[in-house]
Design a protein around this motif. Structure first.
Motif, PDB file in Angstrom:
ATOM      1  N   LEU A  90      32.466  34.322  45.095  1.00 56.98           N
ATOM      2  CA  LEU A  90      33.169  35.479  44.238  1.00 56.98           C
ATOM      3  C   LEU A  90      32.228  36.814  43.714  1.00 56.98           C
ATOM      4  O   LEU A  90      32.517  35.971  42.395  1.00 56.98           O
ATOM      5  CB  LEU A  90      34.877  35.136  43.867  1.00 56.98           C
ATOM      6  N   TRP A  91      32.125  37.660  43.233  1.00 56.08           N
ATOM      7  CA  TRP A  91      31.293  38.772  42.799  1.00 56.08           C
ATOM      8  C   TRP A  91      32.720  40.038  42.826  1.00 56.08           C
ATOM      9  O   TRP A  91      33.447  40.385  43.419  1.00 56.08           O
ATOM     10  CB  TRP A  91      30.113  39.004  43.705  1.00 56.08           C
ATOM     11  N   SER A  92      32.581  40.365  41.418  1.00 56.80           N
ATOM     12  CA  SER A  92      33.571  41.517  41.626  1.00 56.80           C
ATOM     13  C   SER A  92      32.855  42.785  40.744  1.00 56.80           C
ATOM     14  O   SER A  92      31.803  42.979  40.061  1.00 56.80           O
ATOM     15  CB  SER A  92      34.526  41.177  40.368  1.00 56.80           C
ATOM     16  N   GLN A  93      33.905  43.843  40.439  1.00 58.12           N
ATOM     17  CA  GLN A  93      33.463  45.395  39.883  1.00 58.12           C
ATOM     18  C   GLN A  93      31.701  45.729  39.914  1.00 58.12           C
ATOM     19  O   GLN A  93      31.282  45.894  39.472  1.00 58.12           O
ATOM     20  CB  GLN A  93      33.596  44.693  38.533  1.00 58.12           C
ATOM     21  N   MET A  94      31.749  45.690  41.521  1.00 60.56           N
ATOM     22  CA  MET A  94      30.702  46.724  41.702  1.00 60.56           C
ATOM     23  C   MET A  94      30.414  47.843  41.261  1.00 60.56           C
ATOM     24  O   MET A  94      29.805  48.588  41.266  1.00 60.56           O
ATOM     25  CB  MET A  94      30.209  46.180  43.331  1.00 60.56           C
ATOM     26  N   HIS A  95      31.528  48.042  42.134  1.00 61.21           N
ATOM     27  CA  HIS A  95      31.636  49.705  41.382  1.00 61.21           C
ATOM     28  C   HIS A  95      32.489  49.560  39.551  1.00 61.21           C
ATOM     29  O   HIS A  95      33.414  48.619  39.528  1.00 61.21           O
ATOM     30  CB  HIS A  95      32.975  50.288  41.789  1.00 61.21           C
ATOM     31  N   GLY A  96      31.873  49.955  38.544  1.00 59.16           N
ATOM     32  CA  GLY A  96      32.102  50.007  37.571  1.00 59.16           C
ATOM     33  C   GLY A  96      33.593  50.552  36.393  1.00 59.16           C
ATOM     34  O   GLY A  96      33.731  49.753  35.243  1.00 59.16           O
ATOM     35  N   TYR A 144      32.728  53.424  32.582  1.00 60.92           N
ATOM     36  CA  TYR A 144      34.021  53.426  33.044  1.00 60.92           C
ATOM     37  C   TYR A 144      33.402  54.022  34.293  1.00 60.92           C
ATOM     38  O   TYR A 144      34.833  55.161  34.607  1.00 60.92           O
ATOM     39  CB  TYR A 144      35.595  54.026  32.094  1.00 60.92           C
ATOM     40  N   GLN A 145      32.782  54.708  35.236  1.00 63.97           N
ATOM     41  CA  GLN A 145      32.653  54.949  36.438  1.00 63.97           C
ATOM     42  C   GLN A 145      31.716  53.856  37.362  1.00 63.97           C
ATOM     43  O   GLN A 145      32.004  52.822  37.622  1.00 63.97           O
ATOM     44  CB  GLN A 145      31.608  55.917  36.259  1.00 63.97           C
ATOM     45  N   ARG A 146      31.868  54.630  38.566  1.00 61.31           N
ATOM     46  CA  ARG A 146      31.743  53.606  40.205  1.00 61.31           C
ATOM     47  C   ARG A 146      30.581  53.376  40.093  1.00 61.31           C
ATOM     48  O   ARG A 146      31.010  52.124  40.013  1.00 61.31           O
ATOM     49  CB  ARG A 146      32.359  54.640  41.095  1.00 61.31           C
ATOM     50  N   ARG A 147      29.795  54.288  40.023  1.00 57.74           N
ATOM     51  CA  ARG A 147      28.302  54.457  40.254  1.00 57.74           C
ATOM     52  C   ARG A 147      27.253  53.778  39.414  1.00 57.74           C
ATOM     53  O   ARG A 147      28.150  53.517  37.993  1.00 57.74           O
ATOM     54  CB  ARG A 147      27.488  55.491  40.176  1.00 57.74           C
TER      55      ARG A 147
END
Ligand SMILES: [Zn+2]
Length: 487
Positions: A90-96, A144-147
């Motif tokens: 399980l991996w999470s938050q590849m988008h910040g 707190y940004q996607r990239r």
């Protein structure tokens, strides 16, 4: 004949789901015992999860490894538990700015650390080894940004692998050759289940691994797990599940990890009414993912009918935070009927630890195919312009002493201040603040403007909309988190 066969198949589905029904209910009901209370809002940083990871590293039940480092030098940790042959990753938050599942992962780790659910945990840990990589994009989380810091979307870097975060994800996937993968994201809260006013609280996808969207055993197993989890969610959030479009995206991780042979389940946490910090959605993540892990350990998902997957409603994007229906709008001497759709848009404070609202009208006209988290039937009401309070005030404390309910009832939405303390970037009051020379523009409803106006019937102002928040002036409480400052 076909009908009978189908009903037998769906019976099999039901029995597979039924076996786990009890455990799911218990997981949901006892959730508070395992909730990691130190991370209770969306804007979490790597430094917030570091003490939790440090603690796990001293715990014999878990293996903790540094699997990589982000561009900004932050660790990417892999936490593993169990001795089974089947690997679940399980991996999470590849988008910040998508933290909900990161929080749920630490709840799940607390569950594994506890002494409860002994029988179920033994079954999981004997059959599976479960690996967690929470917060794959810690640099993005910091802002707190996607990239990531390279300014790229990690989820479009599965082929080129330019970012160390992408390289780490690929390396861990390959070294585990995981049987199952959970690709954990957040989506916009404005998604709904197709043709309903229900928010897509959770959306799923078993990503395609080719343009033909073929279903092999790998992808089929992902679909089965999704059918299983959808059934759980229907109990706690009925109608609030969506299914993502499965067009193949050759650069995305989900699609490639499916292609590389890991049954990949994309989970997107969306919106839930009055759950701004998404803590109920976090609980639904915890309950459904843990139940899924249990069904993988027991292999009870195998009998689930994948045809059920296609029956999950598609994701649509037709929700507004506030929808006003059928108001009268007077323009150049004529009266028109208009619906308004508006969103309460978050803007981060400079430290990215909290936010304020700068709302916008998103659309207007006939919005009968759209929905709102909050909807007001404004038939018979006329939209009127918010006025400037006639007296100029000097300080915030003078503003504070005003009776806002009275003010709004008189149609005042703006207060003029002679000067502003520099530190304020928005109005902490349910009215806008304007500078000494600011001239408010005439109300000209248009997508893009800040939604501020009144709704009047028979000469009486009954509702205010200030910064996109609706105020019912018959009630005494005013729930407008902030107004704007126009200097
Ligand atoms: Zn995402």
């Amino acid at each position: 004949m076909k009908k009978i066969l189908l009903s037998i198949l769906s019976l099999c589905t039901l029995s597979a789901i039924g076996q786990s029904d009890n455990i799911t209910t218990q997981l949901y009901d006892t959730y508070e015992n395992y909730k990691e209370s130190s991370i209770g809002k969306r804007r979490i940083k790597r430094t917030d999860i570091q003490p939790l990871i440090d603690k796990l590293a001293t715990n014999d039940k878990f293996k903790v490894n540094t699997a990589g480092t982000s561009i900004g030098g932050r660790d990417l940790s892999l936490i593993s538990i169990g001795t089974g042959d089947t690997n679940v990753f399980l991996w999470s938050q590849m988008h910040g700015n998508e933290p909900t599942a990161t929080q749920a992962i630490f709840d799940i780790l607390n569950f594994f650390d506890s002494a409860d659910f002994k029988k179920e945990k033994e079954a999981i840990l004997a059959n599976l080894t479960v690996h967690f990589l929470p917060m794959l994009n810690p640099d993005g989380a910091e802002l707190y940004q996607r990239r990531n810091l390279l300014g790229i979307d990690i989820n479009r870097d599965a082929l080129r692998l330019q970012s160390p975060e992408s390289q780490t994800l690929k390396r861990v996937r390959d070294s585990l050759n995981a049987d199952f993968g959970f690709n954990l994201h957040d989506q916009s809260t404005y998604y709904n289940a197709e043709r309903t006013d229900k928010p897509a609280t959770i959306s799923y996808l078993a990503p395609a691994y080719n343009y033909e969207k073929d279903i092999n055993e790998t992808r089929g197993n992902a679909m089965k797990i999704i059918v299983f989890m959808n059934d759980i969610l229907q109990k706690y959030a009925p109608g609030q599940v969506g299914r993502y479009n499965d067009d193949f995206e050759p650069r995305a991780f989900g699609d490639n990890i499916q292609k590389w042979g890991t049954s990949t389940i994309l989970i997107e946490s969306g919106g839930f009414p009055e759950d701004i910090e998404k803590q109920e959605i976090r609980k639904l993540n915890y309950t459904s993912i843990l139940s899924a892990i249990y069904t993988i350990a027991q292999k009870s998902y195998e009998s689930i009918n994948i045809e059920e997957y296609e029956k999950i409603p598609e994701n649509d994007r037709k929700l507004f935070d506030l929808k006003i229906v059928g108001a009268n709008y007077e323009l150049l001497g004529n009266t028109y009927t208009i619906d308004l759709g508006m969103n309460q848009i978050e803007v981060d404070y400079p430290d990215h630890n909290s936010f304020w609202y700068s709302s916008r009208i998103l659309d207007q006209g006939d919005l009968s195919t759209y929905y709102g988290y909050e909807t007001l039937d404004a038939t018979g009401y006329t939209i009127t312009q918010a006025k400037v309070y006639p007296k100029t005030l000097n300080t915030f404390s003078e503003v504070e002493n005003l009776n806002f309910n009275d003010l709004l009832k008189q149609g005042y939405g703006y207060i003029r201040l002679s000067k502003f303390p520099a530190k304020h970037i928005n109005s902490p009051f349910p009215v806008h603040l304007i500078g000494a020379k600011y001239i408010i523009p005439e109300l000209n409803l248009m997508p893009g403007i800040n939604p501020t106006f009144f709704l009047e019937k028979d000469g009486v102002i009954e509702y205010a909309v200030i910064n996109g928040f609706l105020v019912d002036l018959k009630k005494s409480d005013i729930q407008v988190p902030n107004g704007m400052i126009f200097r």
